[in-house]
Scaffold this motif. Sequence first.
Motif, PDB file in Angstrom:
ATOM      1  N   ALA A 102       0.792  -1.368  -0.296  1.00 28.47           N
ATOM      2  CA  ALA A 102       0.222   0.007  -0.049  1.00 28.47           C
ATOM      3  C   ALA A 102       0.831   1.198  -0.007  1.00 28.47           C
ATOM      4  CB  ALA A 102      -0.925  -0.177   1.235  1.00 28.47           C
ATOM      5  N   ARG A 103       0.668   2.473  -0.683  1.00 25.27           N
ATOM      6  CA  ARG A 103       1.163   3.561  -0.469  1.00 25.27           C
ATOM      7  C   ARG A 103       0.434   4.807  -0.502  1.00 25.27           C
ATOM      8  NH1 ARG A 103       4.608   4.520  -6.107  1.00 25.27           N
ATOM      9  NH2 ARG A 103       2.509   5.041  -6.936  1.00 25.27           N
ATOM     10  N   SER A 104       1.110   5.783   0.034  1.00 27.12           N
ATOM     11  CA  SER A 104       0.448   7.330   0.066  1.00 27.12           C
ATOM     12  C   SER A 104       1.630   8.064  -0.425  1.00 27.12           C
ATOM     13  CB  SER A 104       0.342   7.912   1.424  1.00 27.12           C
ATOM     14  OG  SER A 104      -0.821   7.158   1.909  1.00 27.12           O
ATOM     15  N   ALA A 105       1.162   9.014  -1.371  1.00 23.29           N
ATOM     16  CA  ALA A 105       2.369  10.018  -1.831  1.00 23.29           C
ATOM     17  C   ALA A 105       1.804  11.348  -1.693  1.00 23.29           C
ATOM     18  CB  ALA A 105       2.690   9.648  -3.227  1.00 23.29           C
ATOM     19  N   VAL A 106       2.777  12.267  -1.363  1.00 20.79           N
ATOM     20  CA  VAL A 106       2.531  13.561  -1.145  1.00 20.79           C
ATOM     21  C   VAL A 106       3.644  14.634  -1.551  1.00 20.79           C
ATOM     22  CG1 VAL A 106       0.692  13.368   0.645  1.00 20.79           C
ATOM     23  CG2 VAL A 106       3.152  13.844   1.262  1.00 20.79           C
ATOM     24  N   GLN A 107       3.469  15.739  -1.854  1.00 19.30           N
ATOM     25  CA  GLN A 107       4.264  16.753  -2.050  1.00 19.30           C
ATOM     26  C   GLN A 107       4.552  17.675  -0.835  1.00 19.30           C
ATOM     27  OE1 GLN A 107       4.077  19.415  -5.476  1.00 19.30           O
ATOM     28  NE2 GLN A 107       5.056  21.068  -4.353  1.00 19.30           N
ATOM     29  N   VAL A 108       5.614  17.720  -0.471  1.00 15.71           N
ATOM     30  CA  VAL A 108       5.894  18.370   0.929  1.00 15.71           C
ATOM     31  C   VAL A 108       6.485  19.752   0.717  1.00 15.71           C
ATOM     32  CG1 VAL A 108       6.184  16.266   2.388  1.00 15.71           C
ATOM     33  CG2 VAL A 108       8.213  17.365   1.291  1.00 15.71           C
ATOM     34  N   ALA A 109       6.502  20.672   1.542  1.00 13.62           N
ATOM     35  CA  ALA A 109       7.344  21.873   1.609  1.00 13.62           C
ATOM     36  C   ALA A 109       8.632  21.900   1.257  1.00 13.62           C
ATOM     37  CB  ALA A 109       6.610  22.874   2.656  1.00 13.62           C
ATOM     38  N   ALA A 110       9.121  21.026   1.896  1.00 11.31           N
ATOM     39  CA  ALA A 110      10.765  20.807   2.061  1.00 11.31           C
ATOM     40  C   ALA A 110      11.064  19.441   2.686  1.00 11.31           C
ATOM     41  CB  ALA A 110      11.586  21.984   2.599  1.00 11.31           C
ATOM     42  N   LEU A 111      12.295  18.948   2.184  1.00 11.37           N
ATOM     43  CA  LEU A 111      12.989  17.730   2.782  1.00 11.37           C
ATOM     44  C   LEU A 111      14.263  18.121   3.394  1.00 11.37           C
ATOM     45  CD1 LEU A 111      12.053  14.974  -0.036  1.00 11.37           C
ATOM     46  CD2 LEU A 111      11.117  15.381   2.409  1.00 11.37           C
ATOM     47  N   PRO A 112      14.530  17.368   4.243  1.00 12.14           N
ATOM     48  CA  PRO A 112      16.021  17.680   4.842  1.00 12.14           C
ATOM     49  C   PRO A 112      17.089  17.442   3.556  1.00 12.14           C
ATOM     50  CG  PRO A 112      14.910  15.880   6.128  1.00 12.14           C
ATOM     51  CD  PRO A 112      14.170  16.242   4.966  1.00 12.14           C
ATOM     52  N   ALA A 113      18.071  18.437   4.042  1.00 15.16           N
ATOM     53  CA  ALA A 113      19.254  18.607   2.968  1.00 15.16           C
ATOM     54  C   ALA A 113      18.928  18.807   1.585  1.00 15.16           C
ATOM     55  CB  ALA A 113      20.128  17.015   3.174  1.00 15.16           C
ATOM     56  N   GLY A 114      17.798  19.369   1.517  1.00 16.40           N
ATOM     57  CA  GLY A 114      17.262  19.900   0.213  1.00 16.40           C
ATOM     58  C   GLY A 114      17.036  18.708  -0.851  1.00 16.40           C
ATOM     59  N   ALA A 115      16.773  17.441  -0.338  1.00 17.38           N
ATOM     60  CA  ALA A 115      16.411  16.329  -0.993  1.00 17.38           C
ATOM     61  C   ALA A 115      15.244  16.532  -1.747  1.00 17.38           C
ATOM     62  CB  ALA A 115      16.493  15.043  -0.203  1.00 17.38           C
ATOM     63  N   LEU A 116      15.306  15.609  -2.895  1.00 21.61           N
ATOM     64  CA  LEU A 116      14.069  15.794  -3.920  1.00 21.61           C
ATOM     65  C   LEU A 116      12.872  14.623  -3.549  1.00 21.61           C
ATOM     66  CD1 LEU A 116      16.171  16.208  -7.115  1.00 21.61           C
ATOM     67  CD2 LEU A 116      14.950  18.015  -5.771  1.00 21.61           C
ATOM     68  N   VAL A 117      13.632  13.631  -2.743  1.00 19.12           N
ATOM     69  CA  VAL A 117      12.492  12.669  -2.670  1.00 19.12           C
ATOM     70  C   VAL A 117      12.910  11.848  -1.233  1.00 19.12           C
ATOM     71  CG1 VAL A 117      13.661  10.999  -4.021  1.00 19.12           C
ATOM     72  CG2 VAL A 117      11.290  10.376  -3.384  1.00 19.12           C
ATOM     73  N   GLU A 118      11.794  11.508  -0.547  1.00 21.60           N
ATOM     74  CA  GLU A 118      12.351  10.738   0.729  1.00 21.60           C
ATOM     75  C   GLU A 118      11.097   9.466   0.747  1.00 21.60           C
ATOM     76  OE1 GLU A 118      12.757  12.871   4.468  1.00 21.60           O
ATOM     77  OE2 GLU A 118      12.122  11.262   5.562  1.00 21.60           O
ATOM     78  N   ILE A 119      11.760   8.436   1.222  1.00 22.52           N
ATOM     79  CA  ILE A 119      10.812   7.178   0.960  1.00 22.52           C
ATOM     80  C   ILE A 119      10.828   6.354   2.395  1.00 22.52           C
ATOM     81  CG2 ILE A 119      10.085   5.062  -0.023  1.00 22.52           C
ATOM     82  CD1 ILE A 119      11.408   6.100  -2.528  1.00 22.52           C
ATOM     83  N   GLU A 120       9.372   6.231   2.931  1.00 24.05           N
ATOM     84  CA  GLU A 120       9.508   5.639   4.220  1.00 24.05           C
ATOM     85  C   GLU A 120       8.724   4.412   3.752  1.00 24.05           C
ATOM     86  OE1 GLU A 120       7.704   7.950   7.572  1.00 24.05           O
ATOM     87  OE2 GLU A 120       5.976   6.581   7.069  1.00 24.05           O
ATOM     88  N   VAL A 121       9.246   3.232   4.629  1.00 23.79           N
ATOM     89  CA  VAL A 121       8.456   1.951   4.510  1.00 23.79           C
ATOM     90  C   VAL A 121       8.412   1.008   5.793  1.00 23.79           C
ATOM     91  CG1 VAL A 121       9.627   1.531   2.294  1.00 23.79           C
ATOM     92  CG2 VAL A 121      10.512   0.196   4.048  1.00 23.79           C
ATOM     93  N   ILE A 122       7.380   0.230   5.673  1.00 26.69           N
ATOM     94  CA  ILE A 122       6.913  -0.622   7.034  1.00 26.69           C
ATOM     95  C   ILE A 122       7.183  -1.891   6.441  1.00 26.69           C
ATOM     96  CG2 ILE A 122       5.275  -1.315   8.685  1.00 26.69           C
ATOM     97  CD1 ILE A 122       4.043   1.583   8.682  1.00 26.69           C
ATOM     98  N   ALA A 123       7.697  -2.944   7.260  1.00 26.22           N
ATOM     99  CA  ALA A 123       7.954  -4.421   6.714  1.00 26.22           C
ATOM    100  C   ALA A 123       7.343  -5.236   7.798  1.00 26.22           C
ATOM    101  CB  ALA A 123       9.199  -4.783   6.204  1.00 26.22           C
ATOM    102  N   ALA A 124       6.656  -6.411   7.431  1.00 28.29           N
ATOM    103  CA  ALA A 124       6.292  -7.463   8.166  1.00 28.29           C
ATOM    104  C   ALA A 124       6.950  -8.566   7.796  1.00 28.29           C
ATOM    105  CB  ALA A 124       4.913  -7.639   7.719  1.00 28.29           C
ATOM    106  N   LEU A 125       7.509  -9.063   9.123  1.00 24.70           N
ATOM    107  CA  LEU A 125       8.523 -10.312   8.660  1.00 24.70           C
ATOM    108  C   LEU A 125       7.817 -11.667   8.982  1.00 24.70           C
ATOM    109  CD1 LEU A 125      11.535  -8.942  10.963  1.00 24.70           C
ATOM    110  CD2 LEU A 125      11.276  -9.096   8.468  1.00 24.70           C
TER     111      LEU A 125
END
Lengths: 125, 125
Positions: A102-125
């Motif tokens: 499943a995924r959510s995607a948004v445009q943010v006002a700014a990311l750390p270090a002037g980055a262009l994209v940040e990806i966060e995940v949750i995994a189930a073992l």
Amino acid sequence: MSKEAFFPSNAPAALGPYSPAVKTDNMLFLSGQLGIDPATGKLPATVEEQADQSLKNIESLLAEAGATMDNVVKTTVFLNDIADFKAVNEVYAKHFEAPYPARSAVQVAALPAGALVEIEVIAAL
Amino acid sequence: MSKEIIASVNAPAAIGPYSPGIKSGSIVFLSGQLGIDPATGKMPEGIEAQAEQSLKNVEALLAEAGATMANVVKTTIYLNDIADFKAVNAIYAEHFAEPYPARSAVQVAALPAGGLVEIEVTATL
């Protein structure tokens, strides 16, 4: 309840008051990953390269915890510019297989270090 | 851990490398839902109509997973304009009963497709 932190084998142990990944029971929560190349500590120039490096960083962290991208159940994609979504999507699709998380995607006002994209995940073992 | 796709004809289909929802054991992660009407593929005008449709999409997906809004433990509301929070809150409150899920709400710079609101939920069965 158990709580175990995981760190990338090829990066400094701690850069701030957070763990790169935390495992509790069978769930693995990763900190949002920028596209920083652990070898150089720098962000590559383009959003495609940053997305690819972010996902590579995720794969490395998952491996430290004994998981792969197949274990990922949910992601969030934070973009500096929603117009980059299509390009990021193409890179993203190369790192996952069906059944896709499943995924959510948004445009943010700014990311750390002037980055262009940040990806966060949750995994189930 | 099993990883099952959650999808519904009453919710927008996935149009990229993601699943509308993923059920992993007893946890259900839904992709952020825009206020897209699955029948038309379009978003209605106005924040109230979009919030209502977003929550309807959430309910449809939860139903496929054998869940209801009572199973929701955490939500995130992404707003195009934080000034819409009050209006969204009023509609949101109609879809949940106590004990309410935990919640985070932020204004983002932009949402996909120019949406005014996107709602993401996590539920436990």
